[in-house]
Design an enzyme around this catalytic site. Sequence first.
Site, PDB file in Angstrom:
ATOM      1  N   ASP A 117      -9.096  -6.301  -4.135  1.00 54.33           N
ATOM      2  CA  ASP A 117      -8.263  -5.208  -3.616  1.00 54.33           C
ATOM      3  C   ASP A 117      -8.785  -3.826  -3.983  1.00 54.33           C
ATOM      4  OD1 ASP A 117      -5.984  -3.758  -2.661  1.00 54.33           O
ATOM      5  OD2 ASP A 117      -4.708  -5.470  -3.176  1.00 54.33           O
ATOM      6  N   SER A 142       0.833  -1.206   0.000  1.00 50.21           N
ATOM      7  CA  SER A 142       0.000   0.000   0.000  1.00 50.21           C
ATOM      8  C   SER A 142       0.869   1.258   0.000  1.00 50.21           C
ATOM      9  CB  SER A 142      -0.955  -0.056   1.196  1.00 50.21           C
ATOM     10  OG  SER A 142      -1.997   0.871   1.069  1.00 50.21           O
ATOM     11  N   HIS A 180      -7.226  -6.135   0.286  1.00 45.95           N
ATOM     12  CA  HIS A 180      -6.023  -5.315   0.441  1.00 45.95           C
ATOM     13  C   HIS A 180      -5.051  -5.902   1.472  1.00 45.95           C
ATOM     14  CE1 HIS A 180      -3.945  -1.595  -0.383  1.00 45.95           C
ATOM     15  NE2 HIS A 180      -3.948  -1.218   0.891  1.00 45.95           N
TER      16      HIS A 180
END
Length: 282
Positions: A236, A96, A263
Amino acid sequence: MPKIKHKYGSTYYEKKGRKNKTPIVCLHGGPGGTCVGQRPMLELSDERQVFIYDQIGGGKSSETPKNLWKIETFVSELDILLKEWGIDEFYLMGGSWGTTLALEYYLRKKGKGIKGLIFQSPMFSAKDWQNDANELISKLPKQTKKVISFCHQIGATDSKVYKEAMIEYYSRHVFRNKKKLKDRSAKKTNQHGENVYMHMWGPSEFMATGTLKKYTRLGDLSKIKVPTLFICGHYDEATPKTAKKYVTKIKDAKLKVIKGASHAILSEKPKEMLKEVRNFLD
């Protein structure tokens, strides 16, 4: 508790493994997050050293003043840690926001010492991220969409109904376990890190209002000259569709999509994720 003291404060870290193969350094999400979710990566220590840490300003690392809540601080911190750990050559992995930091470190250091890159659920363009979020929000229940839209319009992102709408989105695209997600949200164990997150990103995953709001590095992806692995979850918020676009900009890059994951892949499908990472490193 292992910590390294430096000009920004002190950084908490964990390391495991022996110096028999090229080590891997892992960068968590956020900004302002912690390395707790990356602990499954320590399983790779049967083959090499693995390093995880709480970036300065969050978790068990020092709180920092607002003037340090910027990309340059985190790039500099990573450089300091690598020197303290005595690492000259390594693999760099980010998840991320950690992919943003990994990319920034690679570009600013011109790839020095980096043998390969792993980008899990990348954020290389705030505009792309927002567009993906808007598309995913459009598929939420009608009432949830209404709440999100209205709260954004009137600035009520700290309201109870907005937080409930966040849970609905997060349970689909961030961490697909609503009960654990609610438990995590209730704990509030990293308030100083949440302040960094709010300043640099915004009130939620799908609302970029902070200093990264106009962030983009798409024009620099072609400068990556090392083997690169992208990993995304099927559900995601950093959508596989967008990751595919990034892969085409890097010469030696490939994408792996983890079925059933969103995610938080290391929390949801750790075995599948570690398998892909091992294959790449081998």
